[in-house]
Each structure stands twice: as structure tokens, then as C-alpha cells.
Scaffold this motif. Structure first.
Motif: not given
Ligand SMILES: Cc1cc2nc3c(=O)[nH]c(=O)nc-3n(C[C@H](O)[C@H](O)[C@H](O)COP(=O)(O)OP(=O)(O)OC[C@H]3O[C@@H](n4cnc5c(N)ncnc54)[C@H](O)[C@@H]3O)c2cc1C
Length: 423
Positions: A48-50, A317-327, A366-372
Motif C-alpha cells: 500500500x502506498x504511503x 482485504x480489498x473488499x474492505x478497502x474498496x467499500x464492498x464488504x456488503x455491510x 488497515x492502519x497502512x491504508x488509513x496512512x495512505x
């Protein structure tokens, strides 16, 4: 003749900047510098890019504002891209500087950088990130309580918030240097498209920070209801939105604190005015925790050194990242952050809990994705909050698992937020 480099880090302001004032007092000439470190600009962790575009845009705007302010005081800002240690060493030689001043950091990587620089340059790093000064804590950092409430009560009782410092009247920089703030494209990033669903259209810089402070306190007096509104999800008014400016140092926590005190004197003093400062004390706490525990805050087992979750695979993880978990509540929050670089505190707690407690995915992704993605990314607040929810940080209850159904009923009972970000 003594000439000093002033290295701007996440203190992109001239007001209430102790180390800048010291540099100006002690040296007839100052060379203000900002370095885009390649390892942050191009680096990755877990693939994940910083640095994401939203934060970069905010940072560039902050630098524009800082440069203009420096020019008004007779100086300017030299901007470089590269390896920070190499760039600063080259500048020292080219411009014949004796010493480098900068704000002292609390997070591990940034502290490491200070140590590396000090091997080749005469450096002066001075504390300035927090509301309560490190030297005013009622104990040595080794004895920092591991429970927030104990920390808060001790500083409230035994420490004072220092007064704010005026910006220098003049900054003398006789060396002519020519450098522009680069564009997103210059740095290899796509420009950011604004989304009209964004809580506010964030603009970097000290001027915008002060405008926001004036809006929140004086124009609308929103501070007076902060405790009741702070868990909101939609629009600009439910919380202060000071975090991006605080993270880049466009404003200091002390500047906010002393405005809150003025508000308490001239408008009203209530549990809301107390609570905003309470949240700034949380921010302080995570900075001191980061300093005390250095790189442990980045490790899966956190500062406790044990796992509290039975971790599974990272495959989804990609589902969470992309807002596609279904929740829908989790997805709405992730889509908001992806589109705007911001997410409410309520949203952050829920998506973090969902990733680790429901999906069993390593919280560090998750933390790394938030960082980006976050424009207000701050290593101490980010990692401090993630390890707190994972139960390996400073939560005396051993971590937080949020019941998403209940959270939706409480904070989005009509589903308006989920509807707003449904696509
Ligand atoms: C998993 C997770 C990750 C987070 N990552 C970051 C981050 O990278 N950068 C960041 O600034 N905040 C982070 N936060 C904290 C918090 O969510 C944001 O500071 C807040 O949502 C910003 O909105 P605001 O400025 O309107 O906050 P307000 O509610 O108006 O609070 C005022 C200020 O208090 C501070 N503050 C409030 N809550 C917290 C908190 N829980 N921890 C630390 N400081 C706090 C912030 O500086 C904030 O600007 C994170 C929270 C969670 C749960």
C-alpha cells in the motif's frame, strides 16, 4: 556569520512555533527548507502506498501558504525532493550553513531520521507537537501511565498549557533561492477531484486553519454543542475538523486551546468546551505513547506484546478497502474516505473494528491504508487508535469490538449516511 537551516516538518506555520523563534533569535540568517522524502512519496508498506493524493494536495496547499507567509517576512521556502538526509547535507554544504533547527518528532521513523541527521549536521531539535509540553509532564516519560484517564487527570492537575508565541516579525534570508511549490503532476500524482458530499472542502495552510477555527468557535459558536454533535457523520458542523491542520502543524493545539479559553470567557463554558480540550489531550496522549514505546506501536502485538485476536487470512482485504464488504455502514465510511480523504471518528472506530474483529484481518493493513488515505494522517494518533481497538494498546478494557447493528441504530437511524455513500 552564522547561517541556519530551518527544516519544516509537520509544523507548517510561523505562529506558535518555538523552534522557529529560537532559530531566528540565535542566527542572523535562516534558510527555510521543506523536503519531500522519496521514501514517503514513493514508499509502500504491505503493498500500500504511503502517500495518497488527498493528503498530498492538502500538503501542497499548506506549503503554498507557508511560502507566501515567509515571503511577507522577507524570507522564502526552498523545496526539494529526495532522500532527506542527503538533501539537507547538500544544502548545508551549498549554502554554507552551520546548524539545522527543526521540531522534534515523537514517532519512531521520524526520530530515527533525527538521529541520522545528527551524525553529520549540528542539529537542534525542540519539542512542539503537543498541547502540554513534554518537559511539563509531571513525570518522566518512562513513567507515563498506560491508562489515558490517569494521564489526563495528572496533566489537568499538575501541568499548565504554555502561552502561545507570536510569529517572528522578520526572517532574514540573504541567499537568493528560487523554488516553486511543485504540482501534483510534478510529483507524479493524479490531481484530486472534489466530491460535493465531502464534510467540508479542506484547504491546507495556516490561514485556512484559522478560518476554520473562527468559523467553528466565533461565527457559528458550534463549540458550545460539540459534546452533543461530535458523533455525527454528515456535514461540516458536527465536529471541529481541525485534525488535518493539526497533523500538518498549520495550527498548534495551544492556539486552539487558548481560543477555547477565550470562548469560555466570552461566550460560554460547558461540558462541550471541556470536551474539545479533552480530545486534544487524547491526541497528546498518543504522541507521548508513541515516544515512550517507539516502534512497538507499529507491531501487530502492539505495546502489550501479545495477540488478542485469532487472525485469519488477508485475502478479502480489498473488499474492505474498496467499500464492498456488503455491510452498508462500513462500506459507506470507506467510500467516504476513498473519495474525500476524511472519515468521522465514529466511522473510523467501526471500520477498524470490523476489519479486525469481524474479518480477522491484520490491523496493520488497515492502519497502512488509513496512512495512505487520510488527509489528517498522524502516525501517533493513527497507530495509537488502531492498537487501542485491537486490544494491544492503551485500552484498559482490552480492546473494542463495535456492534455495527447497534452503531447504525444509534448514529444513522434513518440510514441517511449510508444512503449518501451508497455508490
Ligand atoms: C482507527 C483510527 C485511526 C485514526 N487515525 C487518526 C489520524 O491518523 N490522525 C488524526 O488526527 N486522528 C486520527 N484518529 C482520531 C480521530 O478519529 C480524528 O482525530 C477525528 O475524527 C478528526 O476529526 P475532528 O478534527 O473533527 O475531531 P474532533 O472531534 O473535533 O476533535 C478535535 C481534535 O481532537 C483530536 N482527537 C479527537 N479524537 C481523537 C482520537 N481518538 N485520537 C487522537 N486525537 C483525537 C484531533 O486532533 C481532533 O482534530 C483516528 C481514530 C481512529 C479510531
Amino acid at each position: 556569520m552564522s547561517r541556519a537551516i530551518y527544516w519544516f516538518r509537520n509544523d507548517l506555520r510561523l505562529e506558535d512555533n518555538e523552534v522557529l523563534n529560537k532559530a531566528v533569535e540565535e542566527n542572523p540568517e535562516i534558510l527555510p527548507v521543506y523536503v519531500f522524502d522519496e521514501s514517503l512519496l514513493r514508499g509502500e508498506q504491505w503493498g500500500i502506498e504511503r502517500m495518497g493524493s488527498h493528503r498530498l494536495k492538502f500538503l501542497l496547499e499548506s506549503l503554498e501558504d507557508l511560502k507566501a507567509h515567509l515571503q511577507q517576512l522577507g524570507s522564502d521556502l526552498l523545496i526539494k525532493v529526495g532522500d532527506t538526509v542527503t538533501v539537507l547535507n547538500d544544502i548545508r554544504k551549498t549554502y554554507n550553513c552551520d546548524v539545522l533547527y527543526a521540531q522534534k518528532a515523537s514517532a519512531y521513523d521520524e526520530v530515527q531520521l533525527e538521529e541520522k541527521l545528527s551524525e553529520t549536521i549540528n542539529t537542534k531539535f525542540i519539542w512542539g507537537e503537543t498541547l502540554y509540553h513534554l518537559n511539563d509532564l509531571p513525570y518522566h516519560l518512562d513513567e507515563l501511565p498506560d491508562i489515558f484517564t490517569q494521564f489526563r487527570k495528572s496533566v489537568e492537575k499538575k501541568a499548565d498549557v504554555r502561552k502561545i508565541l507570536e510569529a517572528p516579525l522578520q526572517i532574514h534570508s540573504s541567499q537568493g533561492f528560487d523554488s516553486e511549490v511543485p504540482s501534483m503532476e510534478d510529483l507524479g500524482f493524479e490531481p484530486v477531484e472534489e466530491d460535493d458530499r465531502s464534510v467540508i472542502q479542506f484547504r491546507g495552510g495556516a490561514k485556512a486553519a484559522n478560518d476554520r477555527l473562527n468559523y467553528y468557535l466565533w461565527d457559528k459558536e458550534l463549540l458550545g454543542n460539540y459534546k452533543q454533535t461530535r458523533n455525527g457523520l454528515i456535514g461540516g458542523d458536527y465536529s471541529s475538523k481541525f485534525s488535518p491542520w493539526l497533523a500538518h502543524g498549520c495550527i498548534s493545539p495551544r492556539q486552539i486551546y487558548w481560543q477555547v479559553k477565550k470562548f469560555e470567557k466570552y461566550v460560554k463554558k460547558n461540558s462541550s468546551t471541556y470536551w474539545l480540550v479533552f480530545e486534544l489531550v487524547w491526541r497528546d496522549y498518543f504522541h507521548f505513547v508513541a515516544k515512550k514505546y517507539s516502534n512497538q506501536i507499529y507491531q501487530r502485538k502492539g505495546i502489550l506484546g501479545e495477540d488478542k485476536i485469532d487472525w485469519g487470512s488477508d485475502k478479502l482485504f480489498h473488499l474492505w478497502r474498496d467499500g464492498k464488504t456488503g455491510e452498508p455502514f462500513v462500506d459507506a465510511n470507506m467510500r467516504e474516505m476513498n473519495a474525500t480523504g476524511f472519515m468521522s471518528n465514529r466511522g473510523r472506530q467501526n471500520v477498524a473494528s470490523y476489519l479486525m474483529h469481524q474479518m480477522k484481518i491484520d490491523w496493520r493493513l488497515g492502519a497502512a491504508y488509513f496512512e495512505k488515505m487520510l488527509i489528517d494522517y498522524d502516525p501517533c494518533s493513527n497507530y495509537g487508535n488502531w492498537i487501542y481497538i485491537a486490544g494491544v494498546g492503551n485500552d484498559p478494557r482490552g480492546g473494542r469490538e463495535f456492534n455495527i447493528e447497534r452503531q447504525k441504530q444509534m448514529y444513522d437511524p434513518k440510514g441517511e449516511y449510508q444512503e449518501l455513500w451508497a455508490n
